[in-house]
Scaffold this motif. Structure first.
Motif, short mmCIF file in Angstrom:
data_model
loop_
_atom_site.label_atom_id
_atom_site.label_comp_id
_atom_site.label_asym_id
_atom_site.label_seq_id
_atom_site.Cartn_x
_atom_site.Cartn_y
_atom_site.Cartn_z
N ILE A 163 31.48 43.27 45.45
CA ILE A 163 31.99 41.81 45.32
C ILE A 163 31.66 41.18 43.93
CG2 ILE A 163 32.17 39.54 46.43
CD1 ILE A 163 32.10 41.08 49.24
N VAL A 164 30.15 41.14 43.75
CA VAL A 164 29.73 40.29 42.71
C VAL A 164 29.85 40.87 41.43
CG1 VAL A 164 27.68 39.32 41.89
CG2 VAL A 164 28.13 39.21 44.20
N TYR A 165 29.38 41.96 41.14
CA TYR A 165 29.22 42.82 39.91
C TYR A 165 30.80 43.30 39.50
CZ TYR A 165 24.59 42.60 38.57
OH TYR A 165 23.44 42.12 38.05
N SER A 166 31.45 44.22 40.33
CA SER A 166 32.36 44.93 40.11
C SER A 166 33.73 43.92 40.26
CB SER A 166 32.89 45.96 40.97
OG SER A 166 31.77 46.79 40.86
N GLY A 167 33.58 42.82 41.13
CA GLY A 167 34.67 41.92 41.31
C GLY A 167 34.44 40.60 40.62
N ALA A 168 33.65 39.71 40.62
CA ALA A 168 33.57 38.63 40.01
C ALA A 168 33.24 38.45 38.55
CB ALA A 168 32.69 37.50 40.73
N ILE A 169 32.00 39.32 38.18
CA ILE A 169 31.47 39.14 36.99
C ILE A 169 32.43 39.96 36.05
CG2 ILE A 169 29.53 40.16 35.47
CD1 ILE A 169 27.68 39.24 37.68
N MET A 170 33.06 41.15 36.55
CA MET A 170 33.87 41.84 35.54
C MET A 170 34.99 41.01 35.18
SD MET A 170 32.44 44.30 34.17
CE MET A 170 30.92 43.49 33.98
N VAL A 171 35.53 40.20 36.17
CA VAL A 171 36.69 39.44 36.14
C VAL A 171 36.53 38.57 35.10
CG1 VAL A 171 38.40 37.96 37.17
CG2 VAL A 171 37.90 40.16 38.33
#
Lengths: 106, 170
Positions: B60-68
């Protein structure tokens, strides 16, 4: 899935995270694009996280995994502020080349 | 060789290969996409290590939020692949030597460590949300609250820095 702890020695995870950390350092050294530099810093943080989780699982100790959770919190805040600085830098210099930021040198 | 052993080695190879592609690909968007692959393979390692909570948080945090966020900024800045000036070959060579010597010295440092005294039957349930939550809200409740203060200040800082200046300084 629990048998990976019995099948693989912890040295595999130690070497894997050392390798990922070194690749991150290499990226910080050879690239000039500030966004790629940020991504390499994220890579280094992730390699450290992997080592924390590996030791936490092999020891059966929950403190390591909570430390990883806090590292993720700080990394998310860092990326938000860092990318804002980066957009500001692009607005002023029309580039994200970090070697242009050498005003402190003179 | 068990299934999980093969999975662990395969995920390790994928993560190292995509990490190298992050560093060496010319187009920044390709770098971001390879970094997402690296993060997913590290999340797979978390599943193998029985850290389900961190697996979900990583996704959720890395692959989702930060990468977006990275992709969003990258597309906002509209960088072409030929705008990035390259460093000189000598500097690249020195950088590779430096990173390799860091790698070798860290390996040597690890080799010098003696017996780690790891337990033969560690508790496999510590990575579950229930157990981590119990520790988080009993032992680490003050750092947890402080991290919310950090998030507030990070949000305010990001908005303040990213705001367009009304008066030109230069």
């Amino acid at each position: 899935m629990t048998d990976v702890i019995r099948q693989i020695d912890i040295s595999y995870y130690v070497y894997l995270s050392i390798l990922l950390f070194s690749i991150g350092v290499l990226g910080v050294l050879i690239r000039r694009n500030a966004i790629i530099l940020f991504m390499c810093i994220e890579l280094m943080l992730n390699s450290v996280n992997l080592l924390f989780v590996a030791f936490s699982s092999y020891r059966g100790d929950a403190n390591g995994q909570l430390f990883v959770f806090f590292i993720m919190v700080v990394a998310a805040a860092e990326v938000a502020v860092g990318l804002a600085i980066l957009v500001m830098m692009y607005r002023n210099t029309k580039s994200v080349d970090v070697s242009l930021l050498d005003k402190l040198k003179n | 060789m068990g299934v999980s052993e093969i999975l662990a080695y395969a995920l390790g190879i994928i993560s190292v290969a995509s990490a190298l592609l992050v560093v060496f690909s010319k187009n920044p968007i390709h770098s971001v996409l390879y970094l997402i692959i690296t993060f997913f393979s590290i999340a797979g390692q978390y599943v193998l290590l029985n850290a389900q909570f961190l697996f979900i948080v990583q996704i959720i945090v890395y692959s989702g939020a930060i990468m977006v966020l990275f992709l969003f900024v990258l597309m906002l800045l509209n960088l072409n692949k030929d705008t990035e000036p390259q460093k000189s070959n000598l500097f690249k060579f020195i950088s590779i030597i430096t990173a390799c010597s860091l790698f070798i010295s860290m390996i040597a440092m690890v080799k010098g460590v003696g017996n780690l005294n790891l337990p033969s039957e560690p508790d496999s349930q510590i990575g579950l949300v229930k157990n981590l939550g119990m520790v988080l809200f009993s032992k680490y409740v003050i750092p947890f609250e402080l991290s919310s203060v950090l998030f507030i200040s990070g949000m305010v800082g990001a908005v303040m820095i990213g705001k367009k200046e009304t008066h030109d300084i230069n």
